[in-house]
Design an enzyme around this catalytic site. Structure first.
Site: not given
Ligand code: PGA
Length: 255
Positions: A9-11, A95, A97, A167, A173, A212, A233-234
């Site tokens: 998930n590159w966001k 998500h 966010e 999540e 993150g 994470s 993500g990251g």
């Protein structure tokens, strides 16, 4: 047997040039990956170009969001049909966010999931409790309500087409991963809710862990009986790191 699914998930990261450079570095590294499904959820602006770069590979294209309507006066929004047109196989919905920063409700998430299924796009439906929820011992209430609300419009016969991503918001993150035991406990709870809702088909629904995930912790998470994949993500922004996550089985031997 649930097929492991590892999704990036590159966001809001990567231009067209950066995205194509990533794919060029990733593909040779995941050629040997057998028995796992690999998904790249990229920004809308690079879907078309990344989709073309993935042609002929086993890596699936995904969007990070969608609007539930097919067309109309929804300035700035993207419909399921538009995603299907670009070859999206999956789309993330709900998500945290989006739930937190854009006030998306379970009902809105449910409409998105149903609209995607109508276009043969498989929804990755995210759920997860906040730190406040966990500390107030509301985790099961929150997860139960999110599962019930977000899946309310999924037709029973399409249960096998959905993926859930657990999540915990406190792990996203933050570098603070849920321990495999904490994650498994939540996955088992979600599995139970899915069985309540969909019967035997609930046992086949894949549940990813997200928060994470990195090459060092993925192996232990994936050993848990109800963890069927990861939403990353990251660590997914770097092709080497993401390729190591995809090859999670071989990470066990380097622990
Ligand atoms: P993270 O993000 O891996 O950077 O914690 C996961 C996600 O939000 O999907």
């Amino acid at each position: 047997m649930r097929h492991p699914i590892l999704a990036a998930n590159w966001k809001m990261h990567k231009t067209v040039g950066e995205a194509t450079a990533f794919v060029a570095r990733l593909l040779p590294r995941v050629e040997e990956a057998r028995g796992v499904e690999i998904v790249l959820a990229v920004p809308f602006t690079v879907l078309e170009r990344v989709g073309r770069s993935l042609e002929g590979s086993a890596v699936h294209l995904a969007a990070q969001n969608v609007h539930p309507e097919e067309q109309g006066a929804f300035t700035g929004e993207i419909s399921p049909g538009m995603l299907a047109d670009l070859g999206c196989r999956y789309a993330i919905v709900g998500h945290s966010e989006r739930r937190v920063l854009f006030a998306e409700t379970d009902d809105f998430v449910a409409r998105k999931a149903a609209a995607l299924l109508e276009r043969d796009i498989l929804p990755i439906v995210c759920v997860g409790e906040s730190l406040e929820d966990r500390e107030a011992k509301r985790t099961w209430d929150v997860l139960g309500a999110q599962i019930q609300g977000s899946l309310a419009r999924v037709p029973d016969e399409l249960a096998g087409e959905i993926v859930i991503a657990y999540e915990p918001v406190w792990a996203i993150g933050t570098g603070r991963t849920a321990t495999p035991e904490i994650a498994q406990e939540a996955h088992a709870f979600i599995r139970d809710r899915l069985a309540n809702r969909f019967g035997a088909a609930g046992a086949q629904i894949r549940i990813q862990y997200g928060g994470s995930v990195n090459p060092e912790n993925v192996y232990a998470l994936m050993q848990q009986p109800d963890i069927d994949g990861a939403l990353v993500g990251g660590a997914s922004l770097d092709p080497e790191a993401f390729a190591r996550i995809v090859a999670f089985e071989s990470q066990g031997s380097v622990q």
